[in-house]
Scaffold this motif. Structure first.
Motif, PDB file in Angstrom:
ATOM      1  N   SER A 119       0.841  -1.199   0.000  1.00 54.06           N
ATOM      2  CA  SER A 119       0.000   0.000   0.000  1.00 54.06           C
ATOM      3  C   SER A 119       0.875   1.247   0.000  1.00 54.06           C
ATOM      4  O   SER A 119       2.102   1.164   0.157  1.00 54.06           O
ATOM      5  CB  SER A 119      -0.909  -0.008   1.239  1.00 54.06           C
ATOM      6  N   THR A 120       0.239   2.386  -0.155  1.00 55.63           N
ATOM      7  CA  THR A 120       0.930   3.670  -0.141  1.00 55.63           C
ATOM      8  C   THR A 120       0.113   4.662   0.671  1.00 55.63           C
ATOM      9  O   THR A 120      -1.115   4.713   0.535  1.00 55.63           O
ATOM     10  CB  THR A 120       1.092   4.213  -1.582  1.00 55.63           C
ATOM     11  N   VAL A 121       0.780   5.430   1.510  1.00 49.39           N
ATOM     12  CA  VAL A 121       0.121   6.506   2.260  1.00 49.39           C
ATOM     13  C   VAL A 121       0.952   7.773   2.099  1.00 49.39           C
ATOM     14  O   VAL A 121       2.164   7.728   1.868  1.00 49.39           O
ATOM     15  CB  VAL A 121      -0.055   6.164   3.762  1.00 49.39           C
ATOM     16  N   MET A 122       0.298   8.917   2.199  1.00 48.02           N
ATOM     17  CA  MET A 122       0.982  10.212   2.139  1.00 48.02           C
ATOM     18  C   MET A 122       1.207  10.708   3.561  1.00 48.02           C
ATOM     19  O   MET A 122       0.282  10.740   4.372  1.00 48.02           O
ATOM     20  CB  MET A 122       0.145  11.237   1.375  1.00 48.02           C
ATOM     21  N   LEU A 123       2.448  11.090   3.839  1.00 37.61           N
ATOM     22  CA  LEU A 123       2.785  11.667   5.132  1.00 37.61           C
ATOM     23  C   LEU A 123       2.910  13.179   4.962  1.00 37.61           C
ATOM     24  O   LEU A 123       3.515  13.655   4.004  1.00 37.61           O
ATOM     25  CB  LEU A 123       4.105  11.099   5.652  1.00 37.61           C
ATOM     26  N   ALA A 124       2.381  13.910   5.906  1.00 35.00           N
ATOM     27  CA  ALA A 124       2.417  15.366   5.809  1.00 35.00           C
ATOM     28  C   ALA A 124       3.680  15.953   6.410  1.00 35.00           C
ATOM     29  O   ALA A 124       4.008  17.096   6.177  1.00 35.00           O
ATOM     30  CB  ALA A 124       1.203  15.961   6.493  1.00 35.00           C
ATOM     31  N   ASN A 125       4.396  15.191   7.183  1.00 33.99           N
ATOM     32  CA  ASN A 125       5.573  15.727   7.858  1.00 33.99           C
ATOM     33  C   ASN A 125       6.659  14.661   7.861  1.00 33.99           C
ATOM     34  O   ASN A 125       6.422  13.519   8.210  1.00 33.99           O
ATOM     35  CB  ASN A 125       5.197  16.120   9.291  1.00 33.99           C
ATOM     36  N   SER A 126       7.870  15.040   7.529  1.00 34.76           N
ATOM     37  CA  SER A 126       8.946  14.055   7.419  1.00 34.76           C
ATOM     38  C   SER A 126       9.539  13.665   8.765  1.00 34.76           C
ATOM     39  O   SER A 126      10.317  12.732   8.845  1.00 34.76           O
ATOM     40  CB  SER A 126      10.053  14.612   6.528  1.00 34.76           C
ATOM     41  N   ALA A 127       9.200  14.349   9.835  1.00 33.94           N
ATOM     42  CA  ALA A 127       9.783  14.056  11.136  1.00 33.94           C
ATOM     43  C   ALA A 127       8.931  13.070  11.927  1.00 33.94           C
ATOM     44  O   ALA A 127       9.031  13.007  13.141  1.00 33.94           O
ATOM     45  CB  ALA A 127       9.947  15.354  11.928  1.00 33.94           C
ATOM     46  N   LEU A 128       8.127  12.300  11.256  1.00 35.93           N
ATOM     47  CA  LEU A 128       7.235  11.380  11.938  1.00 35.93           C
ATOM     48  C   LEU A 128       7.933  10.079  12.297  1.00 35.93           C
ATOM     49  O   LEU A 128       8.813   9.608  11.588  1.00 35.93           O
ATOM     50  CB  LEU A 128       6.037  11.039  11.051  1.00 35.93           C
ATOM     51  N   GLU A 129       7.491   9.532  13.402  1.00 39.67           N
ATOM     52  CA  GLU A 129       7.877   8.179  13.771  1.00 39.67           C
ATOM     53  C   GLU A 129       6.609   7.350  13.768  1.00 39.67           C
ATOM     54  O   GLU A 129       5.605   7.749  14.352  1.00 39.67           O
ATOM     55  CB  GLU A 129       8.526   8.149  15.151  1.00 39.67           C
ATOM     56  N   LEU A 130       6.671   6.200  13.110  1.00 40.47           N
ATOM     57  CA  LEU A 130       5.494   5.346  12.984  1.00 40.47           C
ATOM     58  C   LEU A 130       5.709   4.029  13.695  1.00 40.47           C
ATOM     59  O   LEU A 130       6.840   3.553  13.836  1.00 40.47           O
ATOM     60  CB  LEU A 130       5.185   5.074  11.509  1.00 40.47           C
ATOM     61  N   VAL A 131       4.603   3.443  14.119  1.00 45.09           N
ATOM     62  CA  VAL A 131       4.607   2.118  14.733  1.00 45.09           C
ATOM     63  C   VAL A 131       3.594   1.271  13.977  1.00 45.09           C
ATOM     64  O   VAL A 131       2.450   1.690  13.767  1.00 45.09           O
ATOM     65  CB  VAL A 131       4.214   2.194  16.232  1.00 45.09           C
ATOM     66  N   ALA A 132       4.043   0.093  13.540  1.00 52.10           N
ATOM     67  CA  ALA A 132       3.143  -0.855  12.884  1.00 52.10           C
ATOM     68  C   ALA A 132       2.930  -2.029  13.830  1.00 52.10           C
ATOM     69  O   ALA A 132       3.882  -2.528  14.437  1.00 52.10           O
ATOM     70  CB  ALA A 132       3.737  -1.329  11.570  1.00 52.10           C
ATOM     71  N   GLU A 133       1.687  -2.430  13.943  1.00 48.77           N
ATOM     72  CA  GLU A 133       1.353  -3.595  14.762  1.00 48.77           C
ATOM     73  C   GLU A 133       0.536  -4.554  13.917  1.00 48.77           C
ATOM     74  O   GLU A 133      -0.429  -4.146  13.267  1.00 48.77           O
ATOM     75  CB  GLU A 133       0.557  -3.189  16.001  1.00 48.77           C
ATOM     76  N   VAL A 134       0.956  -5.809  13.934  1.00 52.53           N
ATOM     77  CA  VAL A 134       0.237  -6.860  13.219  1.00 52.53           C
ATOM     78  C   VAL A 134      -0.450  -7.718  14.269  1.00 52.53           C
ATOM     79  O   VAL A 134       0.207  -8.358  15.090  1.00 52.53           O
ATOM     80  CB  VAL A 134       1.186  -7.712  12.349  1.00 52.53           C
ATOM     81  N   TRP A 135      -1.777  -7.691  14.237  1.00 52.25           N
ATOM     82  CA  TRP A 135      -2.593  -8.462  15.173  1.00 52.25           C
ATOM     83  C   TRP A 135      -3.103  -9.717  14.465  1.00 52.25           C
ATOM     84  O   TRP A 135      -3.627  -9.633  13.366  1.00 52.25           O
ATOM     85  CB  TRP A 135      -3.796  -7.640  15.645  1.00 52.25           C
ATOM     86  N   PHE A 136      -2.931 -10.855  15.094  1.00 56.75           N
ATOM     87  CA  PHE A 136      -3.398 -12.122  14.528  1.00 56.75           C
ATOM     88  C   PHE A 136      -4.741 -12.484  15.145  1.00 56.75           C
ATOM     89  O   PHE A 136      -4.955 -12.323  16.347  1.00 56.75           O
ATOM     90  CB  PHE A 136      -2.379 -13.243  14.787  1.00 56.75           C
TER      91      PHE A 136
END
Length: 161
Positions: A119-136
């Motif tokens: 997938s692709t998402v647009m970020l509005a700010n380059s100083a972001l930190e992201l967390v991805a969580e995969v729930w089973f």
């Protein structure tokens, strides 16, 4: 009779005299008014700013050719967990103050098919930190957790393996 009425009214008006300080004396009171010259104070003179220094303008701005003046970044998301047909759900959110995913500020929420997602998402700010969580859905109680931070490259990719 008209003349008497006019005479009485004019005497009454002249007797009243138009007020005063309550004294009914007929002495002439002379009042001397002296005028004092007023001096107006001028505001202190302000010196104009020194224009001998050169000021920078937008025309003086130098920009690298590869910089497009946009604060938006396209983030490509590539998930491949190689877990077969396990049913799972992906949340990609901003990193909260407690270093966990802030579920009120998620950028992507999607189910994984065959434990994969692109997938692709647009970020509005380059100083972001992201967390991805995969729930089973089935087996695990705790989600798999991945972190991502922008590293300054033109094309950003969040790879989850």
């Amino acid at each position: 009779m008209k003349h008497y009425t006019l005479l009485i009214i004019s005497l009454m008006l002249s007797a009243c005299g138009g007020g005063g300080e309550g004294s009914s004396s007929t002495e002439a009171v002379s009042t001397t008014v002296t005028q004092t010259p007023t001096t107006s104070t001028q505001p202190p003179e302000t010196t104009p700013p020194d224009t001998s220094e050169e000021t920078e303008t937008m025309a003086d701005l130098t920009i690298a050719p590869q910089f497009d003046l946009s604060s938006k970044i396209e983030l490509n998301i590539d998930v491949d967990l190689n877990m077969g047909d396990s049913r799972a759900y992906l949340n990609i959110c901003l990193k909260g103050d407690d270093d966990k995913a802030d579920y009120n500020q998620c950028l992507l929420r999607a189910p994984l098919k065959q434990s994969k997602l692109t997938s692709t998402v647009m970020l509005a700010n380059s100083a972001l930190e992201l967390v991805a969580e995969v729930w089973f859905y089935d087996s695990q109680n705790e989600p798999l957790r991945f972190e991502w931070q922008y590293d300054g490259e033109q094309s950003a990719v969040f790879t989850i393996r």
